[in-house]
Scaffold this active site. Structure first.
Site, short mmCIF file in Angstrom:
data_model
loop_
_atom_site.label_atom_id
_atom_site.label_comp_id
_atom_site.label_asym_id
_atom_site.label_seq_id
_atom_site.Cartn_x
_atom_site.Cartn_y
_atom_site.Cartn_z
N ASP A 1 4.50 -7.72 4.10
CA ASP A 1 3.31 -6.96 4.53
C ASP A 1 2.35 -7.90 5.25
O ASP A 1 2.32 -9.11 4.99
CB ASP A 1 2.63 -6.34 3.31
CG ASP A 1 1.80 -5.10 3.66
OD1 ASP A 1 2.10 -4.02 3.11
OD2 ASP A 1 0.87 -5.20 4.47
N THR B 1 -1.41 9.07 -0.01
CA THR B 1 -1.56 7.61 0.01
C THR B 1 -3.00 7.28 0.36
O THR B 1 -3.76 8.16 0.78
CB THR B 1 -0.63 7.00 1.07
OG1 THR B 1 -1.06 7.44 2.35
CG2 THR B 1 0.82 7.39 0.86
N LEU C 1 3.11 4.37 0.19
CA LEU C 1 4.50 4.70 -0.18
C LEU C 1 5.30 3.45 -0.52
O LEU C 1 6.13 3.46 -1.43
CB LEU C 1 5.18 5.45 0.99
CG LEU C 1 4.48 6.75 1.43
CD1 LEU C 1 5.29 7.43 2.55
CD2 LEU C 1 4.29 7.71 0.26
N SER D 1 8.93 10.45 9.62
CA SER D 1 7.83 11.38 9.33
C SER D 1 8.27 12.74 9.84
O SER D 1 9.09 12.82 10.78
CB SER D 1 6.57 10.95 10.07
OG SER D 1 5.62 12.01 10.11
N CYS E 1 8.86 0.62 5.05
CA CYS E 1 7.71 1.53 4.93
C CYS E 1 6.55 1.12 5.83
O CYS E 1 5.62 1.90 6.01
CB CYS E 1 7.19 1.56 3.49
SG CYS E 1 8.31 2.37 2.34
N TYR F 1 3.08 8.30 17.86
CA TYR F 1 3.58 8.33 16.48
C TYR F 1 4.88 9.13 16.40
O TYR F 1 5.87 8.68 15.80
CB TYR F 1 2.50 8.94 15.57
CG TYR F 1 2.82 8.89 14.11
CD1 TYR F 1 2.92 7.68 13.43
CD2 TYR F 1 3.02 10.06 13.37
CE1 TYR F 1 3.21 7.63 12.07
CE2 TYR F 1 3.29 10.02 12.03
CZ TYR F 1 3.40 8.80 11.37
OH TYR F 1 3.68 8.77 10.02
N ASP G 1 4.80 -10.03 9.67
CA ASP G 1 4.64 -8.93 10.63
C ASP G 1 6.05 -8.44 10.95
O ASP G 1 6.89 -9.22 11.42
CB ASP G 1 3.94 -9.44 11.90
CG ASP G 1 3.59 -8.30 12.86
OD1 ASP G 1 4.39 -7.33 12.96
OD2 ASP G 1 2.54 -8.39 13.51
N VAL G 2 6.31 -7.17 10.72
CA VAL G 2 7.68 -6.66 10.89
C VAL G 2 8.20 -6.82 12.32
O VAL G 2 9.41 -6.77 12.55
CB VAL G 2 7.81 -5.19 10.43
CG1 VAL G 2 7.63 -5.06 8.94
CG2 VAL G 2 6.85 -4.27 11.19
N SER H 1 0.83 -1.20 0.00
CA SER H 1 0.00 0.00 0.00
C SER H 1 0.87 1.26 0.00
O SER H 1 2.04 1.21 0.38
CB SER H 1 -0.91 -0.01 1.24
OG SER H 1 -1.71 1.15 1.29
#
Ligand SMILES: NC(=O)c1ccc[n+]([C@@H]2O[C@H](COP(=O)([O-])OP(=O)(O)OC[C@H]3O[C@@H](n4cnc5c(N)ncnc54)[C@H](O)[C@@H]3O)[C@@H](O)[C@H]2O)c1
Length: 258
Positions: A36, A199, A17, A151, A87, A164, A60-61, A15
């Site tokens: 992903d 996105t 980026l 970010s 990402c 975040y 799962d990262v 999805s």
């Protein structure tokens, strides 16, 4: 590094980026592995990008065993691993105290840091280990490159963005020491800090919200295109002198409190 010659992992590659990056790398001739959680769109993405040079891994990262086994499989299918682009991420918002004065749930903060920061580190460290075991690619002695996604919230988080912002600030902070850790192995580490990008996450918001977000951007006055993120990824791959750096990609945006 020549983009056409590389094998790359793109986490969150189904999805936004990550997907735009996978498309740009495939267009340039690279082999791409998508890591992903979104198994529903994984196979569709593989077909879209070309099954011969693309693989999807339902990973799962945060999960060490899943990431290790997927990296092993990437190496057995495609050979050396040259680039890892992180990402995968989530962007929930919650104030430290809500309107009734109740404290934010600790598990929400933990989950965001777990996925965005610890997940990024988990994949980066295991990709670096795989890269460290392979031959160098060029006269500079390059073996690989890790690109993380932070970010602008990692610099100026807005109201409701403690988790975040902390997770993205952590990514910015680890960029230089990780580059220093890995420099003797010929592995570079860079980070991109996007502003507001168009996105699915943002494009699903009402037009009024999108307009408000765009109006804060000095120039160009719009959301960033995912392909502009992918373009910076490609530049980072080809420019071997770029290392240990976080680059803002934000049209000059400095986030206001809300
Ligand atoms: N879109 C923006 O404006 C913007 C701005 C700054 C930073 N970012 C960052 O860029 C990255 C990508 O954002 P996007 O807008 O493309 O989001 P997106 O929601 O479109 O894509 C994120 C992808 O990550 C995957 N993912 C989530 N958790 C995962 C996990 N634990 N393991 C594996 N995969 C997981 C999702 O399934 C999804 O495919 C995120 O880290 C986000 O914080 C985005």
């Amino acid at each position: 590094m020549d983009v056409g010659q590389i094998t790359a992992i793109v986490t969150g590659g189904c999805s936004g980026l990550g997907h735009a990056t996978a498309v740009a790398l495939r267009d340039a001739g690279a082999r791409v592995a998508l890591f992903d959680l979104d198994a529903a769109s994984g196979e569709q993405r593989v077909n879209e990008l070309g099954a011969e040079h693309t693989r999807f891994y339902n990973v799962d990262v945060r999960d060490e065993a899943q990431v290790r086994s997927a990296i092993d499989d990437v190496k057995s299918k495609f050979g050396d691993l040259h680039v890892c682009i992180n990402c995968a991420g989530i962007a929930p918002a919650k104030r430290t105290l809500d309107k009734e004065g109740a404290a934010a749930p600790l598990e929400d903060f933990q989950r965001t840091v777990d996925i965005n920061l610890i997940g990024t580190f988990n994949v980066a460290r295991l990709a670096a280990q795989a890269m460290s075991q392979q031959a160098t690619l060029n006269d500079d002695g390059e073996r690989g490159l890790i690109i993380n996604t932070a970010s602008v919230a990692g610099y100026e988080g807005q109201i409701g963005q403690t988790a975040y912002a902390a997770s993205k600030g952590g990514i910015i902070s680890l960029t230089l020491p990780m580059a220093r850790d890995l420099c003797s192995l010929g592995i570079r580490v860079n980070t991109i800090a996007p502003g507001v990008m168009g996105t699915p996450l943002l494009l699903a918001m009402p037009e009024k919200v999108q307009d408000a977000l765009s109006s804060n951007v000095p120039f160009p006055k719009r959301l960033g295109y995912p392909k502009e993120f992918a373009g910076l990824v490609k530049h980072m791959i080809t420019n071997s002198y770029l290392n240990g750096e976080t680059i803002r990609l934000d049209g000059g945006l400095r986030m206001p409190p809300k």
